[in-house]
Enzyme design. Sequence first.
Site, short mmCIF file in Angstrom:
data_model
loop_
_atom_site.label_atom_id
_atom_site.label_comp_id
_atom_site.label_asym_id
_atom_site.label_seq_id
_atom_site.Cartn_x
_atom_site.Cartn_y
_atom_site.Cartn_z
N ASP A 94 0.92 -1.12 0.02
CA ASP A 94 0.00 -0.03 0.05
C ASP A 94 0.77 1.22 0.09
OD1 ASP A 94 -2.20 -1.58 0.04
OD2 ASP A 94 -2.22 -1.51 2.48
N1 URA Z 1 -1.22 -5.97 3.59
C1 URA Z 1 -1.85 -4.66 3.78
O1 URA Z 1 -2.72 -4.49 4.50
N2 URA Z 1 -1.04 -3.72 3.15
C2 URA Z 1 0.12 -4.12 2.54
O2 URA Z 1 0.82 -3.01 2.06
C3 URA Z 1 0.64 -5.34 2.47
C4 URA Z 1 -0.04 -6.31 3.14
#
Ligand code: URA
Length: 239
Positions: free
Chosen positions: A103
């Site tokens: 993310d």
């Molecule tokens: N899980 C999440 O919620 N975000 C990420 O970036 C990776 C795994």
Amino acid sequence: MIRLDKYLADMGEGTRQEVKRYIRQGRVSVDGVPAGKPELKIDETKQKVFFDQREISYRQFEYYMLNKPAGVVSATEDRTDRTVIELIKGRKRKDLFPVGRLDKDTEGLLLITNDGELAHRLLSPRHHVDKCYFARVEGIVTGEDERQFLEGVDIGTPDVSEQTAPGRLKILKTDMLQGTSEILLTIQEGKYHQVKRMFEAVGKKVSYLRRESMGSLMLDKNLKPGQYRRLTDEELKRL
Ligand code: URA
């Protein structure tokens, strides 16, 4: 065997049109002989190519370990945000991509390569590759959460359920006064926002997330967010 103009363009020496011009201008030599023809076939494993007296060795694949900083997106192109590919200043190949997505606000290990087969092996659910995350969580994470994660939790909506595979949760620290926890979570899937949604499923909120490892590949502790390095031969062999 590979055409001389493609060889140079793949190695980031210019566009296909530009390198054709350089070749015709006599700035490129192969095994010590000036090469005037862009279509000349090169054995990239044996022959030596020089451009303006600089040796250009050929790499079919590039592999970088990036400590992804918050605020950049895991994409190859984006109209509004900076991408993880833009952070790799030393890159040669134009076909690099991130292996999986973190993310925008997540930090940590991201492999950047143009090796599609390796990426597929690391991402395909069939291959059960462990991904380990460190998280700070608002709420006190408990043994009951560990047990629930081991069984898998429902991260779906009230209308549609979406069950995760088991995740191994390890509590590192809890702060009773602040009501926060630090944990490691190892999962093998990569569903959208998976770690955050797993904690939401047990009534908690992830306030900071960082990926620590992917299969045998561990985030290099010397890399600060935004820094990167090439994978070592040893890391590549183990992957
Ligand atoms: N899980 C999440 O919620 N975000 C990420 O970036 C990776 C795994």
